[in-house]
Design an enzyme around this catalytic site. Structure first.
Site, PDB file in Angstrom:
ATOM      1  N   TYR A   1       5.605   4.168   0.364  1.00 31.60           N
ATOM      2  CA  TYR A   1       5.217   2.907  -0.265  1.00 31.60           C
ATOM      3  C   TYR A   1       5.613   1.803   0.702  1.00 31.60           C
ATOM      4  O   TYR A   1       6.796   1.551   0.921  1.00 31.60           O
ATOM      5  CB  TYR A   1       5.928   2.720  -1.608  1.00 31.60           C
ATOM      6  CG  TYR A   1       5.375   3.588  -2.708  1.00 31.60           C
ATOM      7  CD1 TYR A   1       4.371   3.116  -3.543  1.00 31.60           C
ATOM      8  CD2 TYR A   1       5.852   4.878  -2.909  1.00 31.60           C
ATOM      9  CE1 TYR A   1       3.856   3.908  -4.555  1.00 31.60           C
ATOM     10  CE2 TYR A   1       5.344   5.679  -3.915  1.00 31.60           C
ATOM     11  CZ  TYR A   1       4.349   5.185  -4.735  1.00 31.60           C
ATOM     12  OH  TYR A   1       3.835   5.974  -5.737  1.00 31.60           O
ATOM     13  N   CYS A   2       4.634   1.175   1.309  1.00 33.66           N
ATOM     14  CA  CYS A   2       4.829   0.108   2.290  1.00 33.66           C
ATOM     15  C   CYS A   2       4.691  -1.214   1.528  1.00 33.66           C
ATOM     16  O   CYS A   2       3.591  -1.608   1.147  1.00 33.66           O
ATOM     17  CB  CYS A   2       3.771   0.257   3.381  1.00 33.66           C
ATOM     18  SG  CYS A   2       3.928  -0.914   4.720  1.00 33.66           S
ATOM     19  N   ILE A   3       5.805  -1.883   1.288  1.00 36.02           N
ATOM     20  CA  ILE A   3       5.869  -3.003   0.352  1.00 36.02           C
ATOM     21  C   ILE A   3       6.201  -4.309   1.072  1.00 36.02           C
ATOM     22  O   ILE A   3       7.096  -4.357   1.916  1.00 36.02           O
ATOM     23  CB  ILE A   3       6.932  -2.716  -0.733  1.00 36.02           C
ATOM     24  CG1 ILE A   3       6.636  -1.385  -1.439  1.00 36.02           C
ATOM     25  CG2 ILE A   3       7.042  -3.861  -1.726  1.00 36.02           C
ATOM     26  CD1 ILE A   3       5.300  -1.323  -2.167  1.00 36.02           C
TER      27      ILE A   3
ATOM     28  N   HIS B   1       0.847  -1.195   0.000  1.00 35.35           N
ATOM     29  CA  HIS B   1       0.000   0.000   0.000  1.00 35.35           C
ATOM     30  C   HIS B   1       0.881   1.243   0.000  1.00 35.35           C
ATOM     31  O   HIS B   1       2.052   1.181   0.377  1.00 35.35           O
ATOM     32  CB  HIS B   1      -0.912   0.005   1.226  1.00 35.35           C
ATOM     33  CG  HIS B   1      -1.926  -1.077   1.200  1.00 35.35           C
ATOM     34  ND1 HIS B   1      -1.659  -2.350   1.681  1.00 35.35           N
ATOM     35  CD2 HIS B   1      -3.199  -1.105   0.725  1.00 35.35           C
ATOM     36  CE1 HIS B   1      -2.734  -3.106   1.499  1.00 35.35           C
ATOM     37  NE2 HIS B   1      -3.683  -2.375   0.930  1.00 35.35           N
TER      38      HIS B   1
END
Length: 142
Positions: free
Chosen positions: A113-115, A99
């Protein structure tokens, strides 16, 4: 270029990329990884993020202030779990990556950007040329 067949994904990789899952925070490969290099889509091998945009966010997942190429990322509204968030998917493989949030470093544009580590593969800077990503070397020479 690194590519992986969907049938060769391990359980967590499949859960994350194909079923929109989320791996546990602080218990994934890249949350605290800051080696110089790039992060590519686990399935297509397309470059998505670089270590130059990675930052410590204390959320337990790899966090980046921007994508390497906006055209490789698709953003969708995610209304699961009683929240409204922006899901991030890879354009080429349509893999769920994580997200994006508006609480990143202001000096870098304000995005986080949390990947999921399970959705990406790290390519060390020293191997970029050898593995077909040599065109990205100038990105690190700014």
């Amino acid at each position: 270029m690194i590519k992986k067949n969907k049938n060769d994904l391990n359980e967590m990789e499949y859960l994350v990329t194909q079923e929109n899952g989320t791996e546990p925070p602080f218990q994934n490969e890249y949350w605290n990884h800051f080696e110089k290099g790039i992060y590519v889509d686990k399935i297509s091998g397309k470059p998505l993020f670089t270590s130059e945009e990675k930052f410590e966010s204390d959320c337990g997942w790899p966090s980046f202030s921007k994508a390497l190429a906006d055209e490789e990322i698709v953003e969708l509204v995610d209304k699961t779990f009683g929240m409204v968030r922006t899901e991030v998917r890879s354009e080429d493989a349509n893999s769920h990556l994580g997200h994006v949030f508006n609480d990143g470093p202001k000096e870098s544009g304000g995005l986080r950007y949390c990947i999921n580590s399970a959705a990406v593969q790290f390519i060390p800077y020293e191997k970029l040329e050898e593995l077909g990503y040599g065109d990205l070397i100038p990105h690190f020479e700014k």
